[in-house]
Design a protein around this motif. Structure first.
Motif, PDB file in Angstrom:
ATOM      1  N   VAL A  74       0.836  -1.203   0.000  1.00 22.15           N
ATOM      2  CA  VAL A  74       0.000   0.000   0.000  1.00 22.15           C
ATOM      3  C   VAL A  74       0.871   1.254   0.000  1.00 22.15           C
ATOM      4  CG1 VAL A  74      -1.718   1.329   1.291  1.00 22.15           C
ATOM      5  CG2 VAL A  74      -1.949  -1.148   1.114  1.00 22.15           C
ATOM      6  N   SER A  75       1.954   1.218   0.778  1.00 27.75           N
ATOM      7  CA  SER A  75       2.844   2.379   0.851  1.00 27.75           C
ATOM      8  C   SER A  75       3.473   2.682  -0.497  1.00 27.75           C
ATOM      9  CB  SER A  75       3.948   2.130   1.884  1.00 27.75           C
ATOM     10  OG  SER A  75       3.412   2.053   3.183  1.00 27.75           O
ATOM     11  N   ARG A 187       8.831  17.345   3.011  1.00 30.68           N
ATOM     12  CA  ARG A 187       7.571  16.910   2.409  1.00 30.68           C
ATOM     13  C   ARG A 187       7.483  15.391   2.366  1.00 30.68           C
ATOM     14  NH1 ARG A 187       7.577  17.749  -2.525  1.00 30.68           N
ATOM     15  NH2 ARG A 187       9.412  19.018  -2.998  1.00 30.68           N
ATOM     16  N   ASP A 188       8.598  14.734   2.067  1.00 32.24           N
ATOM     17  CA  ASP A 188       8.624  13.270   2.048  1.00 32.24           C
ATOM     18  C   ASP A 188       8.251  12.708   3.413  1.00 32.24           C
ATOM     19  OD1 ASP A 188       9.429  13.280  -0.584  1.00 32.24           O
ATOM     20  OD2 ASP A 188      11.552  12.940  -0.140  1.00 32.24           O
ATOM     21  N   ARG A 189       8.878  13.248   4.462  1.00 30.64           N
ATOM     22  CA  ARG A 189       8.623  12.750   5.828  1.00 30.64           C
ATOM     23  C   ARG A 189       7.183  13.012   6.246  1.00 30.64           C
ATOM     24  NH1 ARG A 189      13.823  14.955   6.667  1.00 30.64           N
ATOM     25  NH2 ARG A 189      12.921  16.849   7.560  1.00 30.64           N
ATOM     26  N   LEU A 195       0.804   8.680   6.269  1.00 28.03           N
ATOM     27  CA  LEU A 195       0.477   7.364   5.704  1.00 28.03           C
ATOM     28  C   LEU A 195       0.618   6.278   6.766  1.00 28.03           C
ATOM     29  CD1 LEU A 195      -0.259   5.688   3.219  1.00 28.03           C
ATOM     30  CD2 LEU A 195       2.179   5.625   2.633  1.00 28.03           C
ATOM     31  N   ASP A 196       1.646   6.368   7.602  1.00 29.33           N
ATOM     32  CA  ASP A 196       1.826   5.398   8.681  1.00 29.33           C
ATOM     33  C   ASP A 196       0.641   5.424   9.648  1.00 29.33           C
ATOM     34  OD1 ASP A 196       4.169   4.199   7.913  1.00 29.33           O
ATOM     35  OD2 ASP A 196       5.465   5.517   9.096  1.00 29.33           O
ATOM     36  N   ILE A 197       0.137   6.616   9.948  1.00 27.59           N
ATOM     37  CA  ILE A 197      -1.019   6.733  10.841  1.00 27.59           C
ATOM     38  C   ILE A 197      -2.238   6.057  10.224  1.00 27.59           C
ATOM     39  CG2 ILE A 197      -2.671   8.372  11.841  1.00 27.59           C
ATOM     40  CD1 ILE A 197      -0.284  10.302  12.188  1.00 27.59           C
ATOM     41  N   LEU A 198      -2.445   6.283   8.916  1.00 26.83           N
ATOM     42  CA  LEU A 198      -3.560   5.638   8.223  1.00 26.83           C
ATOM     43  C   LEU A 198      -3.423   4.118   8.266  1.00 26.83           C
ATOM     44  CD1 LEU A 198      -6.026   5.663   6.280  1.00 26.83           C
ATOM     45  CD2 LEU A 198      -4.387   5.809   4.397  1.00 26.83           C
ATOM     46  N   LEU A 199      -2.219   3.624   7.975  1.00 28.83           N
ATOM     47  CA  LEU A 199      -2.008   2.177   7.956  1.00 28.83           C
ATOM     48  C   LEU A 199      -2.116   1.574   9.356  1.00 28.83           C
ATOM     49  CD1 LEU A 199       0.907   1.978   5.370  1.00 28.83           C
ATOM     50  CD2 LEU A 199      -1.514   1.466   5.008  1.00 28.83           C
ATOM     51  N   ASP A 200      -1.680   2.321  10.374  1.00 29.37           N
ATOM     52  CA  ASP A 200      -1.857   1.859  11.755  1.00 29.37           C
ATOM     53  C   ASP A 200      -3.338   1.658  12.058  1.00 29.37           C
ATOM     54  OD1 ASP A 200       0.860   1.893  12.229  1.00 29.37           O
ATOM     55  OD2 ASP A 200       0.844   3.801  13.306  1.00 29.37           O
ATOM     56  N   GLY A 201      -4.156   2.600  11.591  1.00 30.37           N
ATOM     57  CA  GLY A 201      -5.591   2.488  11.823  1.00 30.37           C
ATOM     58  C   GLY A 201      -6.176   1.273  11.122  1.00 30.37           C
ATOM     59  N   LEU A 202      -5.756   1.018   9.892  1.00 29.99           N
ATOM     60  CA  LEU A 202      -6.250  -0.147   9.166  1.00 29.99           C
ATOM     61  C   LEU A 202      -5.790  -1.442   9.836  1.00 29.99           C
ATOM     62  CD1 LEU A 202      -5.795   0.938   5.419  1.00 29.99           C
ATOM     63  CD2 LEU A 202      -7.899   0.909   6.784  1.00 29.99           C
TER      64      LEU A 202
END
Length: 210
Positions: A74-75, A187-189, A195-202
């Motif tokens: 996904v990333s 901007r990259d970070r 994205l990590d927060i979103l994936l943590d939620g999933l």
């Protein structure tokens, strides 16, 4: 289609007309109507064409790496979408305008790839996960594309533009200093952190937490 995308990238959506496209193709505006019904359809086709640049998630093996392979897939897809949106700064605005209602073959393939991936790891609400992923990627990329367009119009490098807009001084916050040192890396970070927060939620919604 390639010439239409060239105009969109260089001048934006408002600059794309059937007459201009015909001139670039050494043909009249009426010639273009043999292939598309109108300008709106042309833009829809251009949107789907550039979405073909996005790396599709590969379900095979995505559950590996200790169960976290899906996150890497996904990333990679999200980072690829972001890079595509930056190359084509009109993309996100057009996606937002259509609400993803026009599903050409490339957008369909992207949705199908994400569906297979999330189904493969047992996620219950696959459509919700896909919507959340698109909302994050499109939202962040919209803001970033607008920022980079503003920078480009200034005639300055991004570092010069940031330094002029946000000069450092006593008490400057660390995030501010990081932005001044390397705007692109900042901007990259920022994208990766969200994205990590979103994936943590999933991850919390998987049948077995990984």
């Amino acid at each position: 289609m390639r010439e239409a995308i060239v105009v969109l990238d260089a001048e934006g959506v408002e600059a794309l007309t059937m007459r201009k496209l015909g001139a670039r193709l050494n043909a009249g505006a009426t010639s273009a109507y043999r292939h598309v019904a109108n300008r709106e359809e042309l833009v829809e086709l251009a949107v789907d064409a550039v979405l073909g640049e996005v790396v599709l998630p590969e379900p095979e093996g995505a559950v590996g790496c200790g169960g976290s392979g899906w996150r890497a897939a996904v990333s990679e897809c999200a980072r690829s979408f972001r890079a595509t949106a930056i190359r084509h700064p009109w993309l996100c605005a057009e996606l937002g305008r259509s609400g993803l209602s026009h599903e050409g073959p490339n957008l369909s393939a992207l949705s199908a790839g994400l569906t297979r991936l999330f189904d493969g790891v047992g996620l219950a609400d696959v459509p919700g996960a896909i919507d959340a992923g698109f909302a994050y990627a499109v939202g962040m990329s919209t803001t970033e594309s607008a920022w980079l367009t503003t920078v480009a119009r200034s005639g300055l490098t991004e570092a010069e533009f940031v330094a002029r807009s946000l000069p450092a001084g006593p008490g400057t916050a660390e995030t501010h200093r990081q932005l001044l040192r390397d705007p692109a890396a900042f901007r990259d970070r920022k994208f990766a952190a969200g994205l990590d927060i979103l994936l943590d939620g999933l991850t919390t919604r998987l049948p077995h937490r990984t």
